[in-house]
Design an enzyme around this catalytic site. Structure first.
Site, PDB file in Angstrom:
ATOM      1  CG  ASP A 103     -15.746 -16.784  -1.138  1.00  0.00           C
ATOM      2  OD1 ASP A 103     -14.610 -16.176  -1.897  1.00  0.00           O
ATOM      3  OD2 ASP A 103     -16.164 -16.702  -0.011  1.00  0.00           O
TER       4      ASP A 103
ATOM      5  CB  ILE B 115     -16.574 -21.217   0.781  1.00  0.00           C
ATOM      6  CG1 ILE B 115     -15.803 -21.044   0.191  1.00  0.00           C
ATOM      7  CG2 ILE B 115     -16.509 -22.273   2.063  1.00  0.00           C
ATOM      8  CD1 ILE B 115     -14.867 -20.239   0.202  1.00  0.00           C
TER       9      ILE B 115
ATOM     10  CE1 TYR C 210     -18.551 -18.139  18.992  1.00  0.00           C
ATOM     11  CE2 TYR C 210     -18.744 -17.559  16.497  1.00  0.00           C
ATOM     12  CZ  TYR C 210     -18.641 -18.309  17.824  1.00  0.00           C
ATOM     13  OH  TYR C 210     -20.375 -18.219  18.528  1.00  0.00           O
TER      14      TYR C 210
ATOM     15  N   GLY D  50     -23.792 -22.992   4.903  1.00  0.00           N
ATOM     16  CA  GLY D  50     -24.770 -24.086   5.237  1.00  0.00           C
ATOM     17  C   GLY D  50     -24.552 -25.855   5.602  1.00  0.00           C
TER      18      GLY D  50
ATOM     19  N   GLY E  96     -22.059 -26.245   7.608  1.00  0.00           N
ATOM     20  CA  GLY E  96     -21.666 -26.459   9.440  1.00  0.00           C
ATOM     21  C   GLY E  96     -22.599 -26.924  10.309  1.00  0.00           C
ATOM     22  CD  GLN E  97     -23.342 -27.792  15.558  1.00  0.00           C
ATOM     23  OE1 GLN E  97     -22.192 -26.843  16.428  1.00  0.00           O
ATOM     24  NE2 GLN E  97     -23.462 -28.833  17.244  1.00  0.00           N
TER      25      GLN E  97
HETATM   26  C1  VAH Z   1     -18.096 -23.409  19.629  1.00  0.00           C
HETATM   27  N1  VAH Z   1     -19.652 -24.242  19.427  1.00  0.00           N
HETATM   28  O1  VAH Z   1     -17.115 -23.673  20.440  1.00  0.00           O
HETATM   29  C2  VAH Z   1     -19.158 -23.204  18.835  1.00  0.00           C
HETATM   30  C3  VAH Z   1     -19.613 -22.355  19.496  1.00  0.00           C
HETATM   31  C4  VAH Z   1     -20.650 -21.484  21.764  1.00  0.00           C
HETATM   32  C5  VAH Z   1     -20.074 -21.703  20.899  1.00  0.00           C
HETATM   33  O2  VAH Z   1     -19.943 -20.823  18.985  1.00  0.00           O
HETATM   34  O3  VAH Z   1     -16.448 -22.238  19.429  1.00  0.00           O
END
Ligand code: VAH
Length: 317
Positions: free
Chosen positions: A50, A33, A139, A7, A9-10
């Site tokens: 966590d 966390i 990711y 929560g 984060g951006q």
């Molecule tokens: C990034 N701002 O740059 C994030 C986002 C789709 C981009 O996941 O990793």
């Protein structure tokens, strides 16, 4: 009640504000966390959580009678490439914990996916909802996994899993944390502070982008959409696509003296070159009436109005 993981984060703080307006301050619990800054803490309940601690997370869900969970904990693109073991743990093991708890306690679960869930062999212009997904970052791999696992849990266990693939999100009052699309946030701060901006992507790198208010609006919309309206579990959402050059030109309408130099970061450039250039979100527009409000001019005007350069807005109009 609602729980937001990751929560701080951006997106989390803005999402909590929107949901608290809708459902009441004490019905939306922000968790992360790390400790929140004071102002965040007092806008509503915060819990340390966590997501790698399954028992702790399950306790939080049961003790707070959580019914909706927004799962934002993740390491994003470039940050994840710098620490793959942690990204795999948080983005994959963490997701498994959340899926099991959501299925066990019949939660409505939102997990964000991303333009990063596509790769160099995906169609890039435009990228539709259903196509090849062979991303080249941990990711992206972890977000494709999240999409597939969420859909499996939906069909196998009836989990009400809902997912949106976000473009790069631009926000004024919260810092991004992924590293690839974040140049598009940094340029505003540098334009205001020094009038000089160094861009780590090539000037012609086209990426789908969206203003944070559109992103949060879409997230609440899909979570409130009637189940029968959703023909899919995971949808692309789109607003605009631009290159650093196009963004810089729009910013220079407000800060004419802005000087932009390009100092390409090979890792980030390779990530950006593997991502969609334009996003096809026709399914979201058809199924639940999604439409964006902010195009590039509105984005830039809004960002500068936040960042307090009212005088420059007068100059641009
Ligand atoms: C990034 N701002 O740059 C994030 C986002 C789709 C981009 O996941 O990793």
């Amino acid at each position: 009640r609602v729980l937001i993981t990751g929560g701080l984060g951006q997106l989390g703080v803005g999402l909590a504000k929107l949901l608290r307006k809708r459902f009441g301050k004490n019905n939306v619990i922000l968790s992360d966390i790390r400790k929140p800054a004071d102002n965040v803490f007092y806008s509503g309940p915060f819990i340390f959580a966590d997501i790698l601690d399954y028992k702790n997370l399950r306790e939080i869900v049961v003790n707070n009678r959580i019914t909706w969970l927004f799962h934002y904990s993740a390491l994003l693109s470039a940050v994840g490439e710098a620490n793959v073991p942690l990204a795999r743990a948080v983005n994959i093991t963490g997701l498994h914990n959340v899926l099991d708890i959501a299925a066990e306690h019949n939660l409505r679960l939102f997990v964000p996916s991303t333009i990063g869930a596509f790769g160099p062999t995906s169609p890039r212009d435009p990228t539709p909802d259903l196509c090849i997904q062979r991303p080249r970052t941990i990711y992206g791999v972890s977000k494709v996994h999240a999409e597939l696992m969420g859909e499996y849990y939906h069909y196998r266990y009836g989990l009400d899993f809902r997912c949106l693939r976000y473009p790069g999100i631009i926000s004024a009052d919260s810092q991004p944390g992924g590293g690839t699309t974040d140049y598009a946030v940094q340029i505003f701060h540098d334009a205001m502070k020094s009038g000089k901006f160094k861009c780590y992507l090539r000037p012609d790198t086209r990426l789908p982008m969206m203003y944070i208010d559109d992103c949060l609006k879409a997230t609440l919309e899909i979570m409130e959409a009637p189940a029968e309206a959703l023909t899919m579990r995971t949808y692309n959402i789109n607003a605009m696509s631009f290159t650093p050059e196009e963004l810089a030109q729009e910013v220079q309408k407000y800060v004419p003296e802005l000087q932009v130099t390009y100092n390409v970061d090979q890792v980030k450039q390779a990530i950006a070159d593997s991502w969609p250039m334009n996003f096809d979100d026709s399914n979201a527009r058809r199924d639940w009436g999604w439409k964006h409000d902010y195009d590039l001019p509105e984005l830039v005007t809004t960002m500068f109005s936040y960042l307090g350069s009212d005088s420059r807005i007068a100059q641009a109009n």
